[in-house]
Enzyme design. Structure first.
Site, PDB file in Angstrom:
ATOM      1  N   ASP A  33      40.326  45.365  36.265  1.00 48.53           N
ATOM      2  CA  ASP A  33      39.015  45.994  36.228  1.00 48.53           C
ATOM      3  C   ASP A  33      38.946  47.131  35.208  1.00 48.53           C
ATOM      4  O   ASP A  33      39.382  48.257  35.484  1.00 48.53           O
ATOM      5  CB  ASP A  33      38.711  46.535  37.639  1.00 48.53           C
ATOM      6  CG  ASP A  33      37.375  47.216  37.714  1.00 48.53           C
ATOM      7  OD1 ASP A  33      37.091  47.830  38.760  1.00 48.53           O
ATOM      8  OD2 ASP A  33      36.613  47.143  36.737  1.00 48.53           O
ATOM      9  N   ASP A 215      33.187  46.100  30.916  1.00 48.11           N
ATOM     10  CA  ASP A 215      33.626  46.202  32.301  1.00 48.11           C
ATOM     11  C   ASP A 215      33.980  44.845  32.908  1.00 48.11           C
ATOM     12  O   ASP A 215      33.105  44.113  33.392  1.00 48.11           O
ATOM     13  CB  ASP A 215      32.492  46.862  33.113  1.00 48.11           C
ATOM     14  CG  ASP A 215      32.867  47.066  34.555  1.00 48.11           C
ATOM     15  OD1 ASP A 215      32.030  47.580  35.320  1.00 48.11           O
ATOM     16  OD2 ASP A 215      34.011  46.702  34.947  1.00 48.11           O
TER      17      ASP A 215
HETATM   18  C1  LIG Z   1      29.025  45.968  40.737  1.00 48.56           C
HETATM   19  C2  LIG Z   1      30.291  46.624  40.348  1.00 48.56           C
HETATM   20  N1  LIG Z   1      30.070  47.590  39.278  1.00 48.56           N
HETATM   21  C3  LIG Z   1      29.701  48.860  39.539  1.00 48.56           C
HETATM   22  O1  LIG Z   1      29.467  49.248  40.671  1.00 48.56           O
HETATM   23  C4  LIG Z   1      29.625  49.792  38.403  1.00 48.56           C
HETATM   24  C5  LIG Z   1      28.536  50.695  38.143  1.00 48.56           C
HETATM   25  C6  LIG Z   1      27.299  50.767  38.919  1.00 48.56           C
HETATM   26  C7  LIG Z   1      26.809  52.023  39.282  1.00 48.56           C
HETATM   27  C8  LIG Z   1      25.610  52.088  39.993  1.00 48.56           C
HETATM   28  C9  LIG Z   1      24.918  50.919  40.336  1.00 48.56           C
HETATM   29  C10 LIG Z   1      25.439  49.654  39.971  1.00 48.56           C
HETATM   30  C11 LIG Z   1      26.627  49.578  39.262  1.00 48.56           C
HETATM   31  C12 LIG Z   1      28.744  51.486  37.040  1.00 48.56           C
HETATM   32  S1  LIG Z   1      30.267  51.143  36.358  1.00 48.56           S
HETATM   33  C13 LIG Z   1      30.639  49.912  37.473  1.00 48.56           C
HETATM   34  N2  LIG Z   1      31.791  49.192  37.380  1.00 48.56           N
HETATM   35  C14 LIG Z   1      32.706  49.186  38.374  1.00 48.56           C
HETATM   36  O2  LIG Z   1      32.606  49.789  39.405  1.00 48.56           O
HETATM   37  C15 LIG Z   1      33.890  48.320  38.099  1.00 48.56           C
HETATM   38  N3  LIG Z   1      34.598  48.057  39.324  1.00 48.56           N
HETATM   39  C16 LIG Z   1      33.934  47.093  40.213  1.00 48.56           C
HETATM   40  C17 LIG Z   1      34.822  46.810  41.408  1.00 48.56           C
HETATM   41  C18 LIG Z   1      34.072  45.988  42.384  1.00 48.56           C
HETATM   42  C19 LIG Z   1      33.071  46.439  43.218  1.00 48.56           C
HETATM   43  N4  LIG Z   1      32.639  45.405  44.016  1.00 48.56           N
HETATM   44  C20 LIG Z   1      33.331  44.290  43.671  1.00 48.56           C
HETATM   45  C21 LIG Z   1      33.249  42.981  44.196  1.00 48.56           C
HETATM   46  C22 LIG Z   1      34.093  42.025  43.646  1.00 48.56           C
HETATM   47  C23 LIG Z   1      34.996  42.345  42.643  1.00 48.56           C
HETATM   48  C24 LIG Z   1      35.078  43.653  42.131  1.00 48.56           C
HETATM   49  C25 LIG Z   1      34.244  44.605  42.661  1.00 48.56           C
END
Ligand SMILES: CCNC(=O)c1c(-c2ccccc2)csc1NC(=O)CNCCc1c[nH]c2ccccc12
Length: 326
Positions: A33, A215
Site C-alpha cells: 500500500d 496509491d
Molecule cells: C479507500 C482507501 N483509501 C483511502 O482511504 C485514502 C484517502 C481517503 C481519505 C478520505 C476519503 C476517502 C479516501 C486518502 S489517501 C487514501 N489511501 C489509503 O488510505 C491507502 N490505504 C488504504 C488501505 C485500505 C483501506 N480499506 C481497504 C480495503 C481493502 C484494501 C485496502 C484498504
C-alpha cells in the site's frame, strides 16, 4: 546489495492485489500500500472472532517493543490497531532483519471479511507511520540502504498477476521511455501534479487534474468532481445516490480516460472504468472513476496504476515518480 521481485495477485475485480511476505516463521499475503506507512498483520493477538480465514503472524518469533502501540483509520473508516514487535521480514528475497511488525489486537469488519488479505505492507513515507511513542520505518525505508538502487516499482495488471520489484527497474515491463515527475512528500504520500485530461480522445488537452497521489492501496481512480462529471457525460453514466457513486453501463462502450503527467499522456482503457457489476449479472457497473470530493487531492489508485509501469524512486536525493506505458 539486495534486489528482488514479488508477485502481486489480484483479488476479485482487482479490488486489491496481494503479495506473499515471510514474517518470522509466518507466511502471509499482504496488500502492498503506497498510500499508508504501517506494516500490520492479523496475529495470534487478534481475537478469533475477527480473524476467521486469515493467516496470522505468530509474534512469538518477534521481540516486543514494550509500551509501543499503533492505531490507524483509513478514509473509508476502516482501521486496525495493536502492539509492535521487531522481526525478520522477507519480500521477494529482500530481507529486513529487524523490521517493525504491527500485530493487530483489533481490526474493523471490512478487514475481517476480506479473508484473502492478512494485512497491509505500507510503502508511503515513514513520516505517516502511526506507531507510538516512537514512529517506525516502512519495509522500504528499513531495507533502502541495502538495495542496489533506492527505488521500488509496481506493475499491476487488469485481472492478472503483476509484480513489485525492490532495488531495480525491469525494462521488459514497459514500452517507450519513463517520464519522471517530482514528488512532494510533505504529507507522507507519493504526491505529484497531474496535468490536462481527455475523455475518449488520444491527447490529454482540457483542464487540469492537479494534486494527486499514487496509491496502490486504493482500488479506484478519484478525480476532481468536474473531471469526473465530464467523463460520465460522455460515458452515459449517472450519479447514483443509493450506490454512493457514479454508475455506467457494463456493456463495453465506456470511453478511455487520458491524463498528462510530466508532459506525457497516459491512457486508462474504458474497460478498466466499467469497474464491477453492481450485483452479480447486473448490466450496470460501478464506475472505476469517482469524485475526489472532500479528500483534498486526487487518488491515482489501482484503476490507473494497472495501465502503467510505476517507479517509486528516492535514489536522486529528492523523491520522484516514474511512469511508463505498459
Ligand atoms: C479507500 C482507501 N483509501 C483511502 O482511504 C485514502 C484517502 C481517503 C481519505 C478520505 C476519503 C476517502 C479516501 C486518502 S489517501 C487514501 N489511501 C489509503 O488510505 C491507502 N490505504 C488504504 C488501505 C485500505 C483501506 N480499506 C481497504 C480495503 C481493502 C484494501 C485496502 C484498504
Amino acid at each position: 546489495a539486495q534486489s528482488g521481485e514479488v508477485a502481486a495477485d489480484p483479488q476479485q475485480y482487482d479490488q486489491a492485489y496481494l503479495s506473499p511476505v515471510t514474517i518470522g516463521n509466518s507466511e502471509l499475503m499482504l496488500d502492498f500500500d503506497t498510500g499508508s506507512a504501517d506494516l500490520w498483520a492479523f496475529s495470534n493477538e487478534t481475537p478469533a472472532s475477527q480473524s476467521q480465514g486469515h493467516e496470522r503472524y505468530d509474534s512469538a518469533t518477534g521481540t516486543e517493543l514494550d509500551g509501543y502501540s499503533w492505531s490507524i483509520t483509513y478514509g473509508d473508516q476502516s482501521g486496525a490497531g495493536g502492539n509492535v514487535y521487531t522481526d525478520k521480514v522477507v519480500v521477494g528475497g529482500v530481507t529486513a532483519t529487524r523490521q517493525a511488525v504491527e500485530a493487530a489486537t483489533s481490526v474493523s469488519a471490512s478487514f475481517s471479511q476480506n479473508i484473502d488479505s492478512d494485512g497491509l505492507l505500507g510503502l508511503a513515507f515513514s513520516s505517516i507511520n502511526t506507531v507510538q511513542p516512537r514512529q517506525q520505518t516502512t519495509f522500504f525505508d528499513t531495507v533502502r540502504p541495502t538495495l542496489a538502487k533506492a527505488l521500488f516499482t509496481c506493475d499491476l495488471r487488469q485481472g492478472d498477476a503483476g509484480s513489485y520489484t525492490f532495488g531495480y527497474i525491469d525494462s521488459s515491463k514497459y514500452q517507450g521511455t519513463v517520464t519522471y515527475v517530482p514528488v512532494d512528500d510533505s504529507q507522507g504520500f507519493w504526491q505529484f501534479t497531474a496535468g490536462g485530461y481527455s475523455v475518449g480522445g488520444d491527447n490529454a488537452t482540457s483542464g487540469s487534474v492537479g494534486t494527486a497521489i499514487a496509491d496502490t492501496g486504493t482500488s479506484l481512480l478519484y478525480l476532481p468532481a468536474a473531471v469526473t462529471k465530464a467523463y460520465y457525460e460522455q460515458a452515459g453514466g449517472r450519479y447514483d445516490n443509493q450506490q454512493g457513486g457514479y454508475t455506467l453501463p457494463c456493456n463495453g462502450g465506456a470511453p478511455d480516460f487520458s491524463v498528462a503527467i510530466g508532459g506525457k499522456t497516459f491512457t486508462v482503457p474504458g474497460s478498466y472504468i466499467a469497474y464491477a457489476p453492481l450485483t452479480t449479472g447486473s448490466s450496470t457497473c460501478f464506475g472505476g472513476i469517482q469524485p475526489d470530493t472532500g479528500i483534498g487531492f486526487s487518488i491515482f489508485g489501482d484503476v490507473f496504476l494497472k495501465a502503467v509501469y510505476a517507479i517509486f524512486d528516492v535514489s536522486q536525493g529528492s523523491p520522484r515518480l516514474g511512469f511508463a506505458a505498459q
